[in-house]
Motif scaffolding. Structure first.
Motif, mmCIF file in Angstrom:
data_model
loop_
_atom_site.group_PDB
_atom_site.id
_atom_site.type_symbol
_atom_site.label_atom_id
_atom_site.label_comp_id
_atom_site.label_asym_id
_atom_site.label_seq_id
_atom_site.Cartn_x
_atom_site.Cartn_y
_atom_site.Cartn_z
ATOM 1 N N ASN A 132 0.788 -1.229 0.000
ATOM 2 C CA ASN A 132 0.000 0.000 0.000
ATOM 3 C C ASN A 132 0.822 1.283 0.000
ATOM 4 O O ASN A 132 0.277 2.364 -0.219
ATOM 5 N N ALA A 133 2.110 1.179 0.284
ATOM 6 C CA ALA A 133 3.000 2.339 0.246
ATOM 7 C C ALA A 133 4.127 2.044 -0.728
ATOM 8 O O ALA A 133 4.457 0.876 -0.982
ATOM 9 N N VAL A 134 4.714 3.099 -1.281
ATOM 10 C CA VAL A 134 5.938 2.930 -2.060
ATOM 11 C C VAL A 134 7.078 2.887 -1.047
ATOM 12 O O VAL A 134 7.423 3.893 -0.430
ATOM 13 N N ASN A 135 7.644 1.700 -0.842
ATOM 14 C CA ASN A 135 8.687 1.499 0.157
ATOM 15 C C ASN A 135 10.018 1.985 -0.408
ATOM 16 O O ASN A 135 10.363 1.684 -1.546
ATOM 17 N N THR A 136 10.753 2.750 0.387
ATOM 18 C CA THR A 136 11.943 3.421 -0.143
ATOM 19 C C THR A 136 13.198 3.126 0.669
ATOM 20 O O THR A 136 13.148 3.005 1.890
ATOM 21 N N PHE A 137 14.305 3.044 -0.044
ATOM 22 C CA PHE A 137 15.615 2.929 0.588
ATOM 23 C C PHE A 137 16.133 4.328 0.910
ATOM 24 O O PHE A 137 16.023 5.235 0.086
ATOM 25 N N ARG A 138 16.688 4.483 2.090
ATOM 26 C CA ARG A 138 17.422 5.704 2.411
ATOM 27 C C ARG A 138 18.915 5.372 2.259
ATOM 28 O O ARG A 138 19.465 4.582 3.022
ATOM 29 N N VAL A 139 19.524 5.992 1.254
ATOM 30 C CA VAL A 139 20.951 5.816 0.994
ATOM 31 C C VAL A 139 21.622 7.163 1.217
ATOM 32 O O VAL A 139 21.339 8.123 0.491
ATOM 33 N N ILE A 140 22.478 7.248 2.216
ATOM 34 C CA ILE A 140 23.200 8.486 2.516
ATOM 35 C C ILE A 140 24.628 8.339 2.006
ATOM 36 O O ILE A 140 25.370 7.480 2.475
ATOM 37 N N THR A 141 24.984 9.154 1.028
ATOM 38 C CA THR A 141 26.336 9.127 0.480
ATOM 39 C C THR A 141 27.096 10.368 0.927
ATOM 40 O O THR A 141 26.502 11.433 1.126
ATOM 41 N N TYR A 142 28.399 10.216 1.084
ATOM 42 C CA TYR A 142 29.208 11.374 1.472
ATOM 43 C C TYR A 142 30.596 11.268 0.854
ATOM 44 O O TYR A 142 31.134 10.173 0.661
ATOM 45 N N LEU A 143 31.148 12.432 0.520
ATOM 46 C CA LEU A 143 32.479 12.514 -0.072
ATOM 47 C C LEU A 143 33.506 12.622 1.046
ATOM 48 O O LEU A 143 33.445 13.538 1.874
ATOM 49 N N TRP A 144 34.445 11.662 1.053
ATOM 50 C CA TRP A 144 35.479 11.681 2.093
ATOM 51 C C TRP A 144 36.707 10.936 1.583
ATOM 52 O O TRP A 144 36.574 9.869 0.989
ATOM 53 N N ASN A 145 37.849 11.524 1.809
ATOM 54 C CA ASN A 145 39.118 10.914 1.395
ATOM 55 C C ASN A 145 39.131 10.557 -0.091
ATOM 56 O O ASN A 145 39.588 9.480 -0.493
ATOM 57 N N GLY A 146 38.585 11.452 -0.899
ATOM 58 C CA GLY A 146 38.670 11.297 -2.340
ATOM 59 C C GLY A 146 37.758 10.272 -2.966
ATOM 60 O O GLY A 146 37.964 9.873 -4.122
ATOM 61 N N LYS A 147 36.725 9.832 -2.250
ATOM 62 C CA LYS A 147 35.794 8.873 -2.838
ATOM 63 C C LYS A 147 34.401 9.046 -2.244
ATOM 64 O O LYS A 147 34.215 9.734 -1.237
ATOM 65 N N VAL A 148 33.423 8.415 -2.900
ATOM 66 C CA VAL A 148 32.054 8.432 -2.396
ATOM 67 C C VAL A 148 31.874 7.252 -1.445
ATOM 68 O O VAL A 148 32.095 6.094 -1.820
ATOM 69 N N ASN A 149 31.499 7.554 -0.224
ATOM 70 C CA ASN A 149 31.210 6.532 0.784
ATOM 71 C C ASN A 149 29.705 6.507 1.046
ATOM 72 O O ASN A 149 28.985 7.431 0.663
#
Length: 364
Positions: free
Chosen positions: A214-231
Protein backbone atom coordinates in the motif's frame (compact mmCIF):
# COMPACT_ATOMS: atom_id res chain seq x y z
CA UNK A 1 29.03 44.22 -7.38
CA UNK A 2 31.75 43.40 -4.84
CA UNK A 3 29.75 45.01 -2.04
CA UNK A 4 26.63 43.08 -3.04
CA UNK A 5 28.54 39.78 -3.04
CA UNK A 6 30.07 40.53 0.34
CA UNK A 7 26.68 41.45 1.78
CA UNK A 8 25.12 38.29 0.36
CA UNK A 9 27.84 36.14 1.89
CA UNK A 10 27.44 37.82 5.27
CA UNK A 11 23.67 37.30 5.17
CA UNK A 12 24.13 33.67 4.14
CA UNK A 13 26.50 33.06 7.07
CA UNK A 14 24.00 34.64 9.46
CA UNK A 15 21.18 32.47 8.12
CA UNK A 16 23.38 29.38 8.38
CA UNK A 17 24.33 30.21 11.95
CA UNK A 18 20.68 30.66 12.85
CA UNK A 19 19.82 27.37 11.12
CA UNK A 20 22.55 25.49 13.00
CA UNK A 21 21.43 26.88 16.34
CA UNK A 22 17.84 25.91 15.54
CA UNK A 23 18.87 22.37 14.63
CA UNK A 24 20.96 22.04 17.79
CA UNK A 25 18.10 23.05 20.09
CA UNK A 26 15.55 21.13 18.03
CA UNK A 27 17.43 17.85 18.44
CA UNK A 28 17.96 18.51 22.15
CA UNK A 29 14.20 18.96 22.48
CA UNK A 30 13.46 15.78 20.52
CA UNK A 31 15.63 13.58 22.70
CA UNK A 32 13.96 14.92 25.84
CA UNK A 33 10.64 13.52 24.59
CA UNK A 34 9.32 11.07 27.21
CA UNK A 35 9.02 8.23 24.69
CA UNK A 36 12.69 8.52 23.76
CA UNK A 37 13.68 8.95 27.40
CA UNK A 38 11.89 5.69 28.21
CA UNK A 39 14.05 3.92 25.62
CA UNK A 40 17.21 5.58 26.92
CA UNK A 41 16.47 4.46 30.49
CA UNK A 42 16.40 0.83 29.36
CA UNK A 43 20.11 0.93 28.42
CA UNK A 44 22.91 0.82 31.00
CA UNK A 45 26.40 1.47 29.68
CA UNK A 46 29.33 -0.18 31.40
CA UNK A 47 32.23 1.94 32.63
CA UNK A 48 34.34 0.43 29.85
CA UNK A 49 31.78 1.48 27.22
CA UNK A 50 31.58 5.01 28.65
CA UNK A 51 35.36 5.24 28.50
CA UNK A 52 35.37 4.18 24.84
CA UNK A 53 32.85 6.94 24.01
CA UNK A 54 34.78 9.52 26.03
CA UNK A 55 38.11 8.59 24.47
CA UNK A 56 36.73 8.85 20.94
CA UNK A 57 34.96 12.17 21.37
CA UNK A 58 37.43 13.94 23.68
CA UNK A 59 40.44 13.03 21.54
CA UNK A 60 38.79 13.93 18.24
CA UNK A 61 35.91 16.33 18.88
CA UNK A 62 37.58 18.02 21.84
CA UNK A 63 34.91 17.48 24.47
CA UNK A 64 32.77 14.85 26.14
CA UNK A 65 29.19 14.38 25.02
CA UNK A 66 26.12 13.12 26.83
CA UNK A 67 25.53 9.40 26.42
CA UNK A 68 21.83 9.78 25.59
CA UNK A 69 22.20 9.41 21.82
CA UNK A 70 24.38 6.30 22.15
CA UNK A 71 21.89 4.78 24.56
CA UNK A 72 18.93 5.65 22.33
CA UNK A 73 20.52 4.06 19.26
CA UNK A 74 21.62 1.01 21.25
CA UNK A 75 18.10 0.49 22.64
CA UNK A 76 16.95 -0.75 19.23
CA UNK A 77 19.39 -3.52 18.28
CA UNK A 78 21.06 -3.84 21.72
CA UNK A 79 24.43 -3.36 19.98
CA UNK A 80 27.02 -1.01 21.46
CA UNK A 81 29.17 1.12 19.17
CA UNK A 82 31.20 4.06 20.42
CA UNK A 83 31.09 5.40 16.85
CA UNK A 84 27.36 6.17 16.93
CA UNK A 85 27.01 9.73 15.64
CA UNK A 86 24.66 11.97 17.67
CA UNK A 87 21.91 13.56 15.62
CA UNK A 88 22.52 17.00 17.09
CA UNK A 89 26.17 16.98 15.96
CA UNK A 90 25.15 15.79 12.52
CA UNK A 91 22.40 18.32 11.84
CA UNK A 92 23.93 21.36 13.53
CA UNK A 93 27.64 20.82 12.78
CA UNK A 94 28.46 18.30 10.07
CA UNK A 95 25.61 18.81 7.63
CA UNK A 96 25.98 22.63 7.38
CA UNK A 97 29.76 22.34 7.10
CA UNK A 98 29.69 19.73 4.32
CA UNK A 99 26.83 21.26 2.34
CA UNK A 100 27.41 24.85 1.25
CA UNK A 101 24.23 26.91 1.60
CA UNK A 102 24.54 28.30 -1.92
CA UNK A 103 24.20 24.80 -3.40
CA UNK A 104 22.21 22.73 -0.99
CA UNK A 105 18.76 24.07 -1.91
CA UNK A 106 19.13 22.96 -5.53
CA UNK A 107 18.46 19.29 -4.82
CA UNK A 108 15.46 20.18 -2.65
CA UNK A 109 13.56 21.17 -5.80
CA UNK A 110 11.93 18.02 -7.17
CA UNK A 111 11.54 19.59 -10.60
CA UNK A 112 15.33 19.76 -10.97
CA UNK A 113 15.99 16.14 -10.01
CA UNK A 114 15.71 14.77 -13.58
CA UNK A 115 18.73 16.89 -14.53
CA UNK A 116 20.91 14.96 -12.09
CA UNK A 117 19.83 11.62 -13.59
CA UNK A 118 20.90 12.53 -17.11
CA UNK A 119 23.65 10.29 -18.43
CA UNK A 120 23.22 7.70 -15.68
CA UNK A 121 21.84 4.36 -16.83
CA UNK A 122 18.72 2.72 -15.37
CA UNK A 123 17.57 5.58 -13.16
CA UNK A 124 14.61 7.94 -13.51
CA UNK A 125 12.39 10.22 -11.47
CA UNK A 126 8.59 9.94 -11.10
CA UNK A 127 6.63 11.15 -14.11
CA UNK A 128 5.14 14.62 -13.51
CA UNK A 129 1.66 15.21 -14.94
CA UNK A 130 1.03 18.75 -13.72
CA UNK A 131 3.02 21.47 -12.00
CA UNK A 132 1.41 24.37 -10.17
CA UNK A 133 3.38 27.54 -9.47
CA UNK A 134 1.21 29.89 -7.42
CA UNK A 135 -1.89 29.48 -9.58
CA UNK A 136 0.02 29.04 -12.84
CA UNK A 137 -0.19 25.55 -14.40
CA UNK A 138 2.11 23.51 -16.61
CA UNK A 139 1.41 20.13 -18.21
CA UNK A 140 3.73 17.10 -18.41
CA UNK A 141 5.56 18.67 -21.36
CA UNK A 142 6.15 21.93 -19.45
CA UNK A 143 3.61 23.76 -21.60
CA UNK A 144 1.80 26.64 -19.93
CA UNK A 145 -1.90 25.76 -19.67
CA UNK A 146 -5.01 27.68 -18.65
CA UNK A 147 -7.38 27.07 -15.77
CA UNK A 148 -9.94 25.80 -18.29
CA UNK A 149 -7.42 23.28 -19.63
CA UNK A 150 -6.78 22.07 -16.09
CA UNK A 151 -10.52 21.54 -15.66
CA UNK A 152 -10.57 19.50 -18.89
CA UNK A 153 -7.28 17.70 -18.17
CA UNK A 154 -7.16 14.19 -19.63
CA UNK A 155 -3.54 13.19 -19.01
CA UNK A 156 -2.93 9.61 -17.92
CA UNK A 157 -5.56 6.90 -17.52
CA UNK A 158 -8.78 7.82 -15.75
CA UNK A 159 -7.97 5.53 -12.79
CA UNK A 160 -4.30 6.47 -12.54
CA UNK A 161 -3.28 6.95 -8.91
CA UNK A 162 -1.28 10.12 -8.38
CA UNK A 163 0.70 11.80 -5.66
CA UNK A 164 0.26 15.51 -4.97
CA UNK A 165 3.10 17.06 -3.02
CA UNK A 166 5.03 20.29 -2.54
CA UNK A 167 8.04 20.87 -4.78
CA UNK A 168 10.18 21.37 -1.67
CA UNK A 169 10.24 20.23 1.96
CA UNK A 170 8.26 16.98 2.11
CA UNK A 171 10.23 15.60 5.05
CA UNK A 172 8.30 13.03 7.09
CA UNK A 173 5.71 12.89 4.31
CA UNK A 174 4.59 16.45 5.07
CA UNK A 175 2.09 17.72 2.50
CA UNK A 176 2.06 14.46 0.51
CA UNK A 177 -1.40 13.35 -0.62
CA UNK A 178 -2.44 10.30 -2.62
CA UNK A 179 -5.43 10.65 -4.96
CA UNK A 180 -7.22 7.81 -6.72
CA UNK A 181 -7.86 8.84 -10.33
CA UNK A 182 -5.89 11.61 -11.95
CA UNK A 183 -9.07 13.25 -13.18
CA UNK A 184 -10.32 13.59 -9.61
CA UNK A 185 -7.63 16.08 -8.64
CA UNK A 186 -9.16 19.19 -10.19
CA UNK A 187 -11.02 20.37 -7.09
CA UNK A 188 -7.85 19.82 -5.07
CA UNK A 189 -5.48 21.84 -7.26
CA UNK A 190 -7.51 24.52 -9.01
CA UNK A 191 -7.18 26.87 -6.04
CA UNK A 192 -3.71 25.73 -5.00
CA UNK A 193 -1.65 28.73 -3.91
CA UNK A 194 1.70 27.04 -3.36
CA UNK A 195 4.19 25.27 -5.60
CA UNK A 196 3.19 21.63 -6.00
CA UNK A 197 3.54 18.76 -8.45
CA UNK A 198 1.15 16.02 -9.47
CA UNK A 199 3.20 12.89 -10.10
CA UNK A 200 2.65 9.25 -10.87
CA UNK A 201 2.28 6.85 -7.98
CA UNK A 202 5.16 4.45 -8.62
CA UNK A 203 4.28 0.80 -9.19
CA UNK A 204 7.07 -0.73 -7.19
CA UNK A 205 8.99 -3.92 -7.83
CA UNK A 206 7.46 -7.17 -6.61
CA UNK A 207 10.25 -7.62 -4.06
CA UNK A 208 9.12 -4.40 -2.39
CA UNK A 209 5.35 -4.74 -2.82
CA UNK A 210 5.48 -8.24 -1.31
CA UNK A 211 6.72 -6.69 1.93
CA UNK A 212 3.89 -4.13 1.95
CA UNK A 213 1.86 -3.13 -1.13
CA UNK A 214 0.00 0.00 0.00
CA UNK A 215 3.00 2.34 0.25
CA UNK A 216 5.94 2.93 -2.06
CA UNK A 217 8.69 1.50 0.16
CA UNK A 218 11.94 3.42 -0.14
CA UNK A 219 15.61 2.93 0.59
CA UNK A 220 17.42 5.70 2.41
CA UNK A 221 20.95 5.82 0.99
CA UNK A 222 23.20 8.49 2.52
CA UNK A 223 26.34 9.13 0.48
CA UNK A 224 29.21 11.37 1.47
CA UNK A 225 32.48 12.51 -0.07
CA UNK A 226 35.48 11.68 2.09
CA UNK A 227 39.12 10.91 1.39
CA UNK A 228 38.67 11.30 -2.34
CA UNK A 229 35.79 8.87 -2.84
CA UNK A 230 32.05 8.43 -2.40
CA UNK A 231 31.21 6.53 0.78
CA UNK A 232 27.82 5.49 2.11
CA UNK A 233 26.21 5.13 5.51
CA UNK A 234 24.67 1.71 6.39
CA UNK A 235 21.45 1.35 4.42
CA UNK A 236 17.90 1.32 5.73
CA UNK A 237 14.63 0.42 4.03
CA UNK A 238 11.46 2.24 5.07
CA UNK A 239 8.25 0.23 4.89
CA UNK A 240 4.65 1.31 5.32
CA UNK A 241 2.14 -0.47 7.52
CA UNK A 242 -1.43 -0.45 8.78
CA UNK A 243 -3.04 0.48 5.46
CA UNK A 244 -1.14 3.77 5.24
CA UNK A 245 0.39 5.00 1.97
CA UNK A 246 3.45 6.61 3.58
CA UNK A 247 6.55 4.67 4.59
CA UNK A 248 8.19 7.37 6.72
CA UNK A 249 8.83 6.52 10.37
CA UNK A 250 7.40 9.88 11.53
CA UNK A 251 4.23 9.04 9.57
CA UNK A 252 3.75 5.62 11.19
CA UNK A 253 5.98 3.46 9.00
CA UNK A 254 8.82 1.19 10.06
CA UNK A 255 12.46 0.82 9.06
CA UNK A 256 14.92 -2.04 8.79
CA UNK A 257 18.64 -2.33 8.16
CA UNK A 258 19.85 -3.69 4.82
CA UNK A 259 23.27 -5.12 3.97
CA UNK A 260 25.17 -3.97 0.88
CA UNK A 261 24.20 -7.27 -0.77
CA UNK A 262 20.46 -6.71 -0.14
CA UNK A 263 19.96 -8.97 2.88
CA UNK A 264 17.38 -7.52 5.28
CA UNK A 265 18.14 -7.59 8.98
CA UNK A 266 15.93 -9.85 11.05
CA UNK A 267 14.03 -7.10 12.91
CA UNK A 268 12.25 -3.93 11.76
CA UNK A 269 11.48 -1.03 14.09
CA UNK A 270 9.14 1.90 14.47
CA UNK A 271 10.36 5.32 15.59
CA UNK A 272 9.71 4.57 19.25
CA UNK A 273 11.06 1.06 19.39
CA UNK A 274 8.28 -1.33 18.42
CA UNK A 275 9.92 -4.46 17.03
CA UNK A 276 8.74 -6.73 14.20
CA UNK A 277 10.29 -9.96 12.95
CA UNK A 278 7.43 -10.23 10.45
CA UNK A 279 5.52 -7.47 8.74
CA UNK A 280 2.29 -7.04 10.78
CA UNK A 281 0.13 -6.74 7.65
CA UNK A 282 1.65 -9.15 5.13
CA UNK A 283 3.27 -11.54 7.64
CA UNK A 284 6.41 -11.63 5.50
CA UNK A 285 9.38 -12.70 7.62
CA UNK A 286 12.31 -10.29 7.35
CA UNK A 287 15.04 -12.79 8.19
CA UNK A 288 16.69 -14.19 5.03
CA UNK A 289 14.68 -11.83 2.80
CA UNK A 290 17.02 -10.63 0.04
CA UNK A 291 16.47 -7.74 -2.38
CA UNK A 292 19.02 -8.48 -5.07
CA UNK A 293 19.10 -5.06 -6.75
CA UNK A 294 20.55 -3.25 -3.70
CA UNK A 295 24.15 -3.32 -5.02
CA UNK A 296 22.92 -1.54 -8.17
CA UNK A 297 21.16 1.07 -6.02
CA UNK A 298 24.41 1.78 -4.18
CA UNK A 299 26.37 2.17 -7.43
CA UNK A 300 23.70 4.48 -8.85
CA UNK A 301 23.60 6.78 -5.82
CA UNK A 302 27.39 7.04 -5.92
CA UNK A 303 27.14 8.17 -9.55
CA UNK A 304 24.37 10.61 -8.66
CA UNK A 305 26.52 12.14 -5.96
CA UNK A 306 29.39 12.65 -8.38
CA UNK A 307 27.04 14.76 -10.49
CA UNK A 308 26.82 17.21 -7.55
CA UNK A 309 30.33 17.29 -6.03
CA UNK A 310 29.64 20.72 -4.51
CA UNK A 311 27.67 18.91 -1.79
CA UNK A 312 29.48 16.76 0.73
CA UNK A 313 26.64 14.61 2.07
CA UNK A 314 23.30 13.74 0.45
CA UNK A 315 20.40 11.50 1.45
CA UNK A 316 18.75 9.78 -1.50
CA UNK A 317 15.24 8.31 -1.25
CA UNK A 318 15.14 5.48 -3.75
CA UNK A 319 12.69 2.84 -4.87
CA UNK A 320 12.65 0.39 -7.79
CA UNK A 321 9.73 0.08 -10.19
CA UNK A 322 8.06 -2.99 -11.65
CA UNK A 323 10.47 -2.90 -14.61
CA UNK A 324 13.43 -2.97 -12.20
CA UNK A 325 14.35 0.63 -12.97
CA UNK A 326 15.72 2.67 -10.10
CA UNK A 327 13.50 5.64 -9.23
CA UNK A 328 14.86 8.68 -7.43
CA UNK A 329 11.98 10.01 -5.34
CA UNK A 330 13.85 12.88 -3.75
CA UNK A 331 17.23 14.02 -2.44
CA UNK A 332 17.83 15.72 0.89
CA UNK A 333 20.68 18.01 1.85
CA UNK A 334 19.41 19.29 5.19
CA UNK A 335 17.52 17.65 8.03
CA UNK A 336 18.65 14.32 6.62
CA UNK A 337 18.14 12.20 9.77
CA UNK A 338 21.20 10.13 10.55
CA UNK A 339 19.42 8.46 13.47
CA UNK A 340 17.35 5.70 11.88
CA UNK A 341 20.09 4.07 9.74
CA UNK A 342 22.13 3.76 12.93
CA UNK A 343 19.19 2.43 14.94
CA UNK A 344 18.31 -0.04 12.19
CA UNK A 345 21.83 -1.44 11.80
CA UNK A 346 23.31 -1.17 15.27
CA UNK A 347 26.43 0.59 14.05
CA UNK A 348 27.76 4.11 13.68
CA UNK A 349 27.03 6.00 10.49
CA UNK A 350 30.62 6.73 9.47
CA UNK A 351 32.53 3.66 10.65
CA UNK A 352 36.29 4.04 10.36
CA UNK A 353 35.90 7.63 9.14
CA UNK A 354 34.33 8.73 12.44
CA UNK A 355 37.57 10.00 14.01
CA UNK A 356 38.42 12.22 11.05
CA UNK A 357 34.85 13.50 10.76
CA UNK A 358 34.80 14.45 14.45
CA UNK A 359 38.09 16.28 13.95
CA UNK A 360 36.56 18.05 10.94
CA UNK A 361 33.72 19.51 13.04
CA UNK A 362 35.74 20.00 16.22
CA UNK A 363 35.39 23.48 17.76
CA UNK A 364 39.09 23.33 18.73
Amino acid sequence: MGILNSTRKIMTRMIEKSYSIGQFHGEKKKISDSRRQNLIKKVSLTEFEKKKIDDLFVKNYGKKIKYDWHKLYQSFTKKFDEKYFPEYLFSSKLEPKMNDAEYRYVLDDKLLLPLFCEGIANVRTPKTFLTIYNNIWFDENKNLISKQQVQNYRGGDADTEVIIKPVQDTSSGKGVEKVCGIRNIKDRILNEKGIVVVQECIKQHEKLSTLYPNAVNTFRVITYLWNGKVNHVPLALRIGQGGGYLDNAHAGGMFIGVSDTGQLNSVAFTEFGDRYEKHPDTQIEFKNYVIDFVPEIIKTTEKLHLSTPQLGIISWDITVDECKMIVLIEANTRGQSIWFPQMANGKGAFGENTKEILQFISPK
